[in-house]
Scaffold this motif. Structure first.
Motif, PDB file in Angstrom:
ATOM      1  N   GLU A  57     -15.502  -0.636  -6.920  1.00  0.00           N
ATOM      2  CA  GLU A  57     -16.460  -1.266  -7.824  1.00  0.00           C
ATOM      3  C   GLU A  57     -16.350  -0.715  -9.245  1.00  0.00           C
ATOM      4  OE1 GLU A  57     -20.215  -0.722  -5.887  1.00  0.00           O
ATOM      5  OE2 GLU A  57     -19.921  -2.469  -4.562  1.00  0.00           O
ATOM      6  N   ARG A  58     -16.122   0.589  -9.377  1.00  0.00           N
ATOM      7  CA  ARG A  58     -15.998   1.204 -10.704  1.00  0.00           C
ATOM      8  C   ARG A  58     -14.837   0.603 -11.479  1.00  0.00           C
ATOM      9  NH1 ARG A  58     -13.140   5.089 -13.265  1.00  0.00           N
ATOM     10  NH2 ARG A  58     -11.851   5.543 -11.431  1.00  0.00           N
ATOM     11  N   ASP A  60     -13.588  -2.300 -10.853  1.00  0.00           N
ATOM     12  CA  ASP A  60     -13.729  -3.758 -10.764  1.00  0.00           C
ATOM     13  C   ASP A  60     -12.472  -4.401 -10.178  1.00  0.00           C
ATOM     14  OD1 ASP A  60     -15.091  -6.177 -10.961  1.00  0.00           O
ATOM     15  OD2 ASP A  60     -14.411  -6.562 -13.015  1.00  0.00           O
ATOM     16  N   ARG A  62     -10.177  -6.536  -7.683  1.00  0.00           N
ATOM     17  CA  ARG A  62     -10.269  -7.782  -6.920  1.00  0.00           C
ATOM     18  C   ARG A  62      -8.981  -7.963  -6.127  1.00  0.00           C
ATOM     19  NH1 ARG A  62     -15.589  -9.849  -7.616  1.00  0.00           N
ATOM     20  NH2 ARG A  62     -16.305  -8.909  -9.580  1.00  0.00           N
ATOM     21  N   ARG A  86     -14.232  -9.011  -2.732  1.00  0.00           N
ATOM     22  CA  ARG A  86     -13.168  -8.239  -3.382  1.00  0.00           C
ATOM     23  C   ARG A  86     -11.994  -7.997  -2.423  1.00  0.00           C
ATOM     24  NH1 ARG A  86     -14.995  -5.531  -8.072  1.00  0.00           N
ATOM     25  NH2 ARG A  86     -17.254  -5.584  -8.346  1.00  0.00           N
TER      26      ARG A  86
END
Length: 225
Positions: A57-58, A60, A62, A86
């Motif tokens: 998440e940090r 980002d 995908r 993701r």
């Protein structure tokens, strides 16, 4: 672009994947808390799951192919459920898989590990070089592992996994290293019955990132294709 996130097993940090990362330009390796350069960070099973989720998440990330080896299959499987869309695919390299309410040490003959953790004061000490050599590594490869290994935090081995129930439906591949035994653990066999799971076999020992890094990188590319 597909992003490979690689998580090593017990005793090891991100460095264990160096030769595989060289072959996969979009790959990044992750060190879990309590190990390698993070050896001073307190760690339990949930902390390891958060290590993975928070890093994805940090950054980002995908289209993630999330890869767990050995022990790390337990936190990786839980993290795969949590990162939602993701995730492109979760890959288990000769790994344990999480079972809801059970720990890494459940579901197999792990009494010897419990004894080692007790003798190690709450941590699982790395085995000697000789044990790695017996399992299909050269003396040089085994020495490299032992030189970089750190005691594995015991709480990560005994705390139970917490699953949402979506793991059987996720796109997943299990890589079975045949020199470590031809059949996966029963929990893996059960998951492989699901249509979204598939099995790949490698003629290698339990640590293909050291013994067969180019072949492992090729297999991962093919899985992600």
């Amino acid at each position: 672009m597909t992003e490979f996130v690689l998580v090593a097993g017990a005793w090891l940090g991100a460095w264990a994947w160096d030769e595989v990362v060289e072959e996969l330009p979009s790959a990044r390796a992750l060190t879990l808390s309590g190990l390698a350069e993070k050896r001073e960070v307190p760690a339990g099973q949930e902390r390891h799951v958060r290590d993975i989720v928070e890093e994805i998440e940090r950054l980002d990330l995908r289209d993630v192919v999330l890869v767990g080896h050995s022990y790390s299959g337990v936190p990786v499987g839980q993290a795969a459920e949590r990162i939602g869309d993701r995730l492109r695919r979760v890959v288990f390299v000769d790994a344990n898989v999480p079972v809801d309410g059970e720990s890494f040490l459940d579901g197999w003959d792990s009494d010897w590990v419990r004894e080692a953790v007790a003798a190690g004061g709450g941590s699982w000490p790395p085995p000697p070089v000789e044990q790695f050599v017996e399992l299909g590594l050269t003396a040089e490869q085994a020495a490299r592992i032992v030189a970089g290994a750190t005691p594995h935090p015991g709480a990560t081995l005994t705390e139970p996994a917490a699953l949402t129930g979506t793991l059987p439906t996720l796109p997943a591949t299990y890589i079975k290293c045949l020199l470590d035994g031809e059949e996966p653990l029963p929990a893996v066999t059960e998951l492989l019955r699901n249509p979204s799971w598939d099995l790949v076999r490698m003629d290698s020992g339990h640590w293909p990132m050291f013994s067969r890094p180019r072949e492992l990188a090729r297999v991962l590319r093919e899985i992600a294709a």
